[in-house]
Enzyme design. Structure first.
Site, PDB file in Angstrom:
ATOM      1  N   LYS A  22       0.843  -1.213   0.000  1.00 20.81           N
ATOM      2  CA  LYS A  22       0.000   0.000   0.000  1.00 20.81           C
ATOM      3  C   LYS A  22       0.869   1.251   0.000  1.00 20.81           C
ATOM      4  O   LYS A  22       0.610   2.195  -0.753  1.00 20.81           O
ATOM      5  CB  LYS A  22      -0.889  -0.017   1.252  1.00 20.81           C
ATOM      6  CG  LYS A  22      -1.530   1.315   1.574  1.00 20.81           C
ATOM      7  CD  LYS A  22      -2.276   1.296   2.882  1.00 20.81           C
ATOM      8  CE  LYS A  22      -1.482   1.594   4.110  1.00 20.81           C
ATOM      9  NZ  LYS A  22      -1.210   3.015   4.380  1.00 20.81           N
ATOM     10  N   ASN A  23       1.905   1.263   0.834  1.00 19.51           N
ATOM     11  CA  ASN A  23       2.694   2.493   0.982  1.00 19.51           C
ATOM     12  C   ASN A  23       3.608   2.765  -0.217  1.00 19.51           C
ATOM     13  O   ASN A  23       4.160   3.856  -0.333  1.00 19.51           O
ATOM     14  CB  ASN A  23       3.524   2.459   2.270  1.00 19.51           C
ATOM     15  CG  ASN A  23       2.653   2.662   3.493  1.00 19.51           C
ATOM     16  OD1 ASN A  23       1.461   2.961   3.367  1.00 19.51           O
ATOM     17  ND2 ASN A  23       3.233   2.507   4.671  1.00 19.51           N
ATOM     18  N   CYS A 116      -3.792  13.605  13.748  1.00 20.87           N
ATOM     19  CA  CYS A 116      -3.893  12.196  13.390  1.00 20.87           C
ATOM     20  C   CYS A 116      -3.950  11.418  14.686  1.00 20.87           C
ATOM     21  O   CYS A 116      -3.331  11.801  15.672  1.00 20.87           O
ATOM     22  CB  CYS A 116      -2.666  11.827  12.568  1.00 20.87           C
ATOM     23  SG  CYS A 116      -2.578  10.126  12.139  1.00 20.87           S
ATOM     24  N   ARG A 121       1.566  14.888  13.323  1.00 22.53           N
ATOM     25  CA  ARG A 121       2.296  14.505  12.103  1.00 22.53           C
ATOM     26  C   ARG A 121       2.478  15.761  11.263  1.00 22.53           C
ATOM     27  O   ARG A 121       1.683  16.045  10.366  1.00 22.53           O
ATOM     28  CB  ARG A 121       1.541  13.410  11.344  1.00 22.53           C
ATOM     29  CG  ARG A 121       1.479  12.123  12.125  1.00 22.53           C
ATOM     30  CD  ARG A 121       0.741  11.038  11.396  1.00 22.53           C
ATOM     31  NE  ARG A 121       1.515  10.426  10.332  1.00 22.53           N
ATOM     32  CZ  ARG A 121       1.068   9.426   9.578  1.00 22.53           C
ATOM     33  NH1 ARG A 121      -0.136   8.945   9.769  1.00 22.53           N
ATOM     34  NH2 ARG A 121       1.819   8.907   8.628  1.00 22.53           N
ATOM     35  N   ASP A 307       5.347   0.683  11.972  1.00 19.64           N
ATOM     36  CA  ASP A 307       4.074   0.067  11.591  1.00 19.64           C
ATOM     37  C   ASP A 307       3.943  -1.375  12.101  1.00 19.64           C
ATOM     38  O   ASP A 307       2.857  -1.956  12.010  1.00 19.64           O
ATOM     39  CB  ASP A 307       3.908   0.095  10.059  1.00 19.64           C
ATOM     40  CG  ASP A 307       3.626   1.509   9.557  1.00 19.64           C
ATOM     41  OD1 ASP A 307       3.319   2.395  10.378  1.00 19.64           O
ATOM     42  OD2 ASP A 307       3.707   1.729   8.328  1.00 19.64           O
ATOM     43  N   ILE A 329       9.520   6.948  16.382  1.00 19.75           N
ATOM     44  CA  ILE A 329       8.982   7.671  15.218  1.00 19.75           C
ATOM     45  C   ILE A 329       7.731   8.457  15.619  1.00 19.75           C
ATOM     46  O   ILE A 329       7.611   9.641  15.324  1.00 19.75           O
ATOM     47  CB  ILE A 329       8.639   6.697  14.062  1.00 19.75           C
ATOM     48  CG1 ILE A 329       9.813   5.765  13.767  1.00 19.75           C
ATOM     49  CG2 ILE A 329       8.191   7.462  12.810  1.00 19.75           C
ATOM     50  CD1 ILE A 329      10.994   6.385  13.073  1.00 19.75           C
ATOM     51  N   ARG A 399      -8.249  -0.341   5.439  1.00 18.67           N
ATOM     52  CA  ARG A 399      -7.462   0.698   4.761  1.00 18.67           C
ATOM     53  C   ARG A 399      -6.156   0.134   4.202  1.00 18.67           C
ATOM     54  O   ARG A 399      -5.644   0.650   3.214  1.00 18.67           O
ATOM     55  CB  ARG A 399      -7.109   1.818   5.747  1.00 18.67           C
ATOM     56  CG  ARG A 399      -8.278   2.709   6.102  1.00 18.67           C
ATOM     57  CD  ARG A 399      -7.812   3.878   6.914  1.00 18.67           C
ATOM     58  NE  ARG A 399      -6.778   4.610   6.191  1.00 18.67           N
ATOM     59  CZ  ARG A 399      -6.136   5.663   6.661  1.00 18.67           C
ATOM     60  NH1 ARG A 399      -6.439   6.139   7.852  1.00 18.67           N
ATOM     61  NH2 ARG A 399      -5.213   6.274   5.959  1.00 18.67           N
TER      62      ARG A 399
HETATM   63  C1  UD1 Z   1       4.967   6.808   6.117  1.00 17.91           C
HETATM   64  C2  UD1 Z   1       4.023   5.630   6.050  1.00 17.91           C
HETATM   65  C3  UD1 Z   1       3.541   5.224   7.443  1.00 17.91           C
HETATM   66  C4  UD1 Z   1       4.726   5.001   8.366  1.00 17.91           C
HETATM   67  C5  UD1 Z   1       5.669   6.208   8.343  1.00 17.91           C
HETATM   68  C6  UD1 Z   1       6.943   5.980   9.140  1.00 17.91           C
HETATM   69  C7  UD1 Z   1       2.963   5.945   3.889  1.00 17.91           C
HETATM   70  C8  UD1 Z   1       1.721   6.206   3.125  1.00 17.91           C
HETATM   71  N1  UD1 Z   1       2.880   5.979   5.218  1.00 17.91           N
HETATM   72  O1  UD1 Z   1       4.216   7.921   6.596  1.00 17.91           O
HETATM   73  O2  UD1 Z   1       2.786   4.013   7.318  1.00 17.91           O
HETATM   74  O3  UD1 Z   1       4.257   4.811   9.691  1.00 17.91           O
HETATM   75  O4  UD1 Z   1       6.064   6.495   6.983  1.00 17.91           O
HETATM   76  O5  UD1 Z   1       7.636   4.888   8.645  1.00 17.91           O
HETATM   77  O6  UD1 Z   1       3.986   5.644   3.319  1.00 17.91           O
HETATM   78  N2  UD1 Z   1       7.843  14.393  10.176  1.00 17.91           N
HETATM   79  C9  UD1 Z   1       8.153  15.698  10.429  1.00 17.91           C
HETATM   80  N3  UD1 Z   1       7.876  16.641   9.461  1.00 17.91           N
HETATM   81  C10 UD1 Z   1       7.330  16.288   8.259  1.00 17.91           C
HETATM   82  C11 UD1 Z   1       7.032  14.943   8.007  1.00 17.91           C
HETATM   83  C12 UD1 Z   1       7.309  14.008   8.990  1.00 17.91           C
HETATM   84  O7  UD1 Z   1       8.642  16.044  11.496  1.00 17.91           O
HETATM   85  O8  UD1 Z   1       7.113  17.178   7.428  1.00 17.91           O
HETATM   86  C13 UD1 Z   1       8.124  13.369  11.215  1.00 17.91           C
HETATM   87  C14 UD1 Z   1       6.892  12.551  11.627  1.00 17.91           C
HETATM   88  O9  UD1 Z   1       6.155  13.235  12.617  1.00 17.91           O
HETATM   89  C15 UD1 Z   1       7.541  11.293  12.138  1.00 17.91           C
HETATM   90  C16 UD1 Z   1       8.730  11.120  11.219  1.00 17.91           C
HETATM   91  O10 UD1 Z   1       8.974  12.399  10.642  1.00 17.91           O
HETATM   92  O11 UD1 Z   1       8.008  11.469  13.440  1.00 17.91           O
HETATM   93  C17 UD1 Z   1       8.542  10.110  10.130  1.00 17.91           C
HETATM   94  O12 UD1 Z   1       7.313  10.369   9.458  1.00 17.91           O
HETATM   95  P1  UD1 Z   1       7.183  10.142   7.891  1.00 17.91           P
HETATM   96  O13 UD1 Z   1       8.278   9.260   7.423  1.00 17.91           O
HETATM   97  O14 UD1 Z   1       7.036  11.456   7.210  1.00 17.91           O
HETATM   98  O15 UD1 Z   1       5.781   9.395   7.791  1.00 17.91           O
HETATM   99  P2  UD1 Z   1       4.858   9.389   6.523  1.00 17.91           P
HETATM  100  O16 UD1 Z   1       5.716   9.497   5.314  1.00 17.91           O
HETATM  101  O17 UD1 Z   1       3.743  10.344   6.700  1.00 17.91           O
END
Ligand code: UD1
Length: 420
Positions: A22-23, A116, A121, A307, A329, A399
């Site tokens: 999915k991701n 969330c 996030r 995850d 995370i 989902r």
């Molecule tokens: C993706 C995955 C999700 C997984 C996550 C972490 C998808 C669709 N989802 O989510 O299933 O749990 O990676 O492996 O691929 N952060 C910031 N600023 C930002 C963005 C992120 O500080 O602009 C932080 C987040 O709060 C978190 C960390 O970075 O602590 C990692 O998050 P991120 O890798 O961005 O998660 P997603 O890509 O949203």
């Protein structure tokens, strides 16, 4: 809303195939906005997040047809550039249309994802990365509005407080493939889903190197063409099935599971006393005794995936001894803890850590899932528990897991879906 009825189940036996990731599928679907030519995506999981992303693409004017696990995407002449709140609010990954829309149309309006359930996030890294490439970003009436007179390659640093960001790396990579000149992403996410996206972009004619490492280099192209691409197997679904087989015992072959995507989990399960062997195109898991307690710290890839934190906590709840989970995370990602406690688990929380003292058995109870991976954790717990567990909140499971109840039932688990 459907519910799952889970009965105490014995050991699992047999073979089951993993669906596509999915991701990986979600950003790759968004990347189709970068071309005018048709794209064929194979190995698409039949999960509701994919339906949501297809709806977003259709809203933008893209033709999307599904044929079993194949998606035929024709972006010819799409003109839309807005992703509305009602779709973005149900799925945060909708945010990854931002980079492609900006690159193709020089403008994008994407609703700002709200809070969330798994904790804060932020989107700062997405916005910082796109600004570095030359986008002007404003927030207006709850929407991110990004515009540019043209994107230019540069060095983009994507390190956040919790390390790299998967979807921010995806967004910047998708914007940079059509930017002028060379972009270097430092502190890029190394997750297999980022690598799959890069491989898809390369199949469309993009020039990307270094994917899978912390430094990705992209030389912008003036246009990209259509492609056919097969999505990688879902390492989180595979990991969930590995944990279920480890926790319930038995001998299960997970077809399509890749050891190179699951190293940290495999090491943890072996430490707990589970036998895991890599066979041709699959992983075989054997477990025949009470497992030893393990400690888990979630980290970006190749560390232990956040995850799989909730699913492995269900296993730890009945292991022998004391195990500690440190969530690096999403420090608040513990909504499954009170539900597991209702089933008799002994878990205490201290900030971003949980201490799990294994009990002899869990007892079935009515429980509610608050998010996708919490739902998977409660499915595993419900199959291990005495008597019957009724799980609500199954829409979260749908989902991201394709018919997981059928896959588990085919291995001998006693699990049924009830429509209510
Ligand atoms: C993706 C995955 C999700 C997984 C996550 C972490 C998808 C669709 N989802 O989510 O299933 O749990 O990676 O492996 O691929 N952060 C910031 N600023 C930002 C963005 C992120 O500080 O602009 C932080 C987040 O709060 C978190 C960390 O970075 O602590 C990692 O998050 P991120 O890798 O961005 O998660 P997603 O890509 O949203």
């Amino acid at each position: 809303m459907d519910k799952l009825i889970l009965h105490h189940s014995g050991a699992l036996h047999g073979a089951v195939r993993v669906s596509g990731a999915k991701n990986a599928a979600l950003p790759i679907m968004a990347a189709c906005l970068l071309t005018e030519e048709p794209v064929v995506l194979e190995g698409i999981p039949r999960v509701t997040d994919v339906v949501t992303m297809a709806d977003i693409l259709r809203r933008l004017g893209v033709r999307v047809d599904q044929d079993e696990t194949r998606l035929l995407i024709d972006p010819n002449h799409y003109t839309g550039s807005s992703a509305p709140y009602e779709l973005v609010s149900v799925m945060r990954a909708s945010l990854c249309v931002l980079g492609p829309l900006l690159a193709r149309h020089h403008r994008a309006r994407v609703s700002l994802p709200g809070g969330c359930i798994i904790g804060p996030r932020p989107v700062d890294l997405h916005l910082k990365g796109l600004s570095s490439l030359g986008a002007t970003i404003a927030i207006d009436h709850g929407d991110i509005i990004a515009t540019t007179a043209g994107l230019y390659g540069t060095t983009v640093h994507l390190a956040g407080a919790s390390g790299s960001s998967v979807l921010a790396t995806a967004n910047v990579m998708m914007a940079a493939v059509l930017a002028q000149g060379r972009t270097i992403i430092e502190h890029a996410a190394c997750e297999p889903e980022v690598v799959d996206l890069a491989n898809f972009l390369i199949a469309m004619g993009a020039r990307v190197t270094g994917h899978g490492s912390a430094v990705i280099q992209i030389d912008g192209a003036s246009e990209l063409h259509g492609a056919t691409h097969r999505i990688i197997p879902d390492r989180i679904e595979a990991g969930t099935l590995l944990i279920a087989a480890a926790a319930l015992g038995g001998d299960v072959t997970i077809i399509g599971a890749r050891a190179d995507h699951l190293g940290a989990l495999i090491e943890t399960l072996r430490e707990a006393g589970v036998g895991i062997e890599q066979e041709e195109g699959s992983l075989r898991v054997r477990s025949d005794r009470r497992l030893k307690a393990v400690d888990v710290t979630t980290l970006p890839f190749p560390g232990f995936p956040t995850d799989l934190q909730a699913p492995i906590m269900a296993m730890m709840a009945v292991s022998q001894g004391l195990g500690v989970v440190i969530e690096k995370i999403y420090p608040e990602r513990f909504m499954h803890v009170p539900e597991l406690r209702r089933m008799g688990a002994q878990i205490s929380r201290e900030g971003s850590s949980a201490i799990v003292r294994g009990v002899d058995r869990l007892s079935g109870a009515p429980v509610t899932a608050s998010d996708l991976r919490a739902a998977a954790s409660l499915v595993i717990a419900g199959l291990m528990a005495e008597n019957t567990t009724e799980l609500r909140g199954v829409e979260h499971l749908d989902r991201g897991y394709e018919h997981i109840e059928d896959k588990l039932a085919s291995l001998g688990a006693s699990i049924q879906r009830e429509a209510s």
